[in-house]
Design an enzyme around this catalytic site. Structure first.
Site, PDB file in Angstrom:
ATOM      1  N   PRO A   1      -7.048   0.716  -4.289  1.00 62.76           N
ATOM      2  CA  PRO A   1      -6.615  -0.259  -5.274  1.00 62.76           C
ATOM      3  C   PRO A   1      -7.071   0.155  -6.664  1.00 62.76           C
ATOM      4  O   PRO A   1      -7.986   0.968  -6.811  1.00 62.76           O
ATOM      5  CB  PRO A   1      -7.340  -1.532  -4.825  1.00 62.76           C
ATOM      6  CG  PRO A   1      -8.623  -1.004  -4.271  1.00 62.76           C
ATOM      7  CD  PRO A   1      -8.302   0.348  -3.660  1.00 62.76           C
ATOM      8  N   GLU A   2      -6.448  -0.394  -7.670  1.00 63.85           N
ATOM      9  CA  GLU A   2      -6.851  -0.137  -9.042  1.00 63.85           C
ATOM     10  C   GLU A   2      -7.456  -1.407  -9.630  1.00 63.85           C
ATOM     11  O   GLU A   2      -7.660  -2.390  -8.915  1.00 63.85           O
ATOM     12  CB  GLU A   2      -5.651   0.368  -9.853  1.00 63.85           C
ATOM     13  CG  GLU A   2      -5.081   1.667  -9.280  1.00 63.85           C
ATOM     14  CD  GLU A   2      -3.987   2.297 -10.121  1.00 63.85           C
ATOM     15  OE1 GLU A   2      -3.878   1.948 -11.315  1.00 63.85           O
ATOM     16  OE2 GLU A   2      -3.238   3.123  -9.585  1.00 63.85           O
TER      17      GLU A   2
ATOM     18  N   HIS B   1     -11.190  -3.130  13.269  1.00 64.75           N
ATOM     19  CA  HIS B   1     -11.619  -2.482  12.029  1.00 64.75           C
ATOM     20  C   HIS B   1     -12.426  -3.413  11.119  1.00 64.75           C
ATOM     21  O   HIS B   1     -12.627  -3.082   9.946  1.00 64.75           O
ATOM     22  CB  HIS B   1     -10.438  -1.893  11.248  1.00 64.75           C
ATOM     23  CG  HIS B   1      -9.596  -0.931  12.035  1.00 64.75           C
ATOM     24  ND1 HIS B   1     -10.117   0.194  12.625  1.00 64.75           N
ATOM     25  CD2 HIS B   1      -8.270  -0.951  12.335  1.00 64.75           C
ATOM     26  CE1 HIS B   1      -9.141   0.837  13.262  1.00 64.75           C
ATOM     27  NE2 HIS B   1      -8.025   0.159  13.107  1.00 64.75           N
TER      28      HIS B   1
ATOM     29  N   ARG C   1      -9.163   2.549   7.342  1.00 66.35           N
ATOM     30  CA  ARG C   1      -9.304   3.983   7.066  1.00 66.35           C
ATOM     31  C   ARG C   1     -10.718   4.373   6.625  1.00 66.35           C
ATOM     32  O   ARG C   1     -11.007   5.550   6.446  1.00 66.35           O
ATOM     33  CB  ARG C   1      -8.272   4.417   6.018  1.00 66.35           C
ATOM     34  CG  ARG C   1      -6.831   4.154   6.479  1.00 66.35           C
ATOM     35  CD  ARG C   1      -5.814   4.820   5.596  1.00 66.35           C
ATOM     36  NE  ARG C   1      -5.781   6.270   5.783  1.00 66.35           N
ATOM     37  CZ  ARG C   1      -4.980   7.078   5.105  1.00 66.35           C
ATOM     38  NH1 ARG C   1      -4.146   6.597   4.206  1.00 66.35           N
ATOM     39  NH2 ARG C   1      -5.010   8.382   5.333  1.00 66.35           N
TER      40      ARG C   1
END
Length: 282
Positions: free
Chosen positions: A11-12, A100, A119
């Site tokens: 994300p930014e 996860h 991830r």
């Protein structure tokens, strides 16, 4: 959309700020940590073993953002969280566990937050009281782009002076300005009519002022839209963002430029996929 984004995509700053605002609303300033349960010892980097015990019983006084980091301020230190590519925080009462999930933050009022990261490119770290300025993940960060007192034309021009490298990687350099990733760098440069491959040292004062203005405006608009959902990004409440519907250049190579209708050009700049208009951007 379910395809995986490029490694640099998410994300930014707007996505992290959206998550921060959602967490701040959920937690307020009175939530107390009952326990912090780690389900694994590492993500992108090892998680400090002291994290679980150090924050037990601490009151969360604020949730802040510095660059792309979430900072949970507490009375006993700080929990630092980076979402990586696929990290999310959510309310997760017993029975709402998901594959996860790597960390559960149990509050004394019975609520529980979960950090999930399929991830595992995210980070969880401990910042000791008073050590924010010297913490290795925070100490070398550049100015915040939305703060006009620190991200100034003089600062940007000083960073550009003498640079032959392209302007796009420079504004993505976290020591120059924080939080401007691949998506919003491309969008801001398109709005400012500046070619991403332009040598940074050739930026004029007027162009620097214009670029700063458009970096701020595109980030602010994205925050209002809840960020951009490219793949796995979700707000703290589980919703996606909507700014992806406003993209003018990102991931639009070959499509017509919104300004002049010339097909947009795509290439790799500074190791990142980049799209721009060869007619409008000079």
């Amino acid at each position: 959309m379910h395809h995986l984004p490029p490694l640099e995509a998410m994300p930014e700053l707007p996505e992290v700020e959206t998550v921060r605002a959602g967490l701040a609303r959920l937690l307020g300033t009175t939530a107390v940590i009952h326990s912090l349960d780690l389900l694994r010892a590492d993500l992108r980097a090892p998680i400090p073993a002291a994290l679980s015990t150090r924050l037990r019983g601490a009151r969360i006084t604020a949730v802040r953002r510095r660059a792309k980091y979430l900072l949970f301020d507490t009375t006993q230190g700080m929990l630092l969280s980076h979402l990586g590519m696929t990290g999310t925080w959510r309310l997760a009462p017993p029975g709402a566990e998901r594959l996860h999930d790597h960390c559960y933050l149990q509050l004394t009022d019975g609520r529980r937050l979960a950090y999930r990261d399929p991830r595992r490119f995210g980070l969880l770290d401990l910042v000791e009281p008073g050590a924010e300025a010297t913490h290795p993940r925070l100490m070398d960060l550049g100015p915040e782009p939305l703060d006009p007192l620190v991200f100034t034309t003089l600062h940007l021009l000083a960073c550009c002076r003498g640079r032959r490298s392209a302007i796009k990687p420079l504004i993505m350099d976290q020591q120059v300005v924080v939080g401007v990733g691949n998506i919003y760098a491309q969008e801001a440069l398109h709005r400012a009519l500046i070619r991403p491959t332009r040598p940074a040292g050739r930026l004029t004062r007027m162009e620097a002022e214009l670029l700063i203005s458009h970096i701020r405006s595109v980030l602010q608009e994205a925050i209002v839209a809840g960020g951009s959902t490219i793949s796995d990004f979700r707000q703290a409440g589980g919703d996606g963002g909507y700014f992806q519907h406003n993209f003018q250049v990102y991931d639009r190579a070959g499509r017509p430029c919104a300004r002049c209708a010339l097909p947009l050009h795509g290439a790799v700049v500074g190791g990142r996929g980049t799209t721009w208009c060869r007619r409008c951007q000079r």
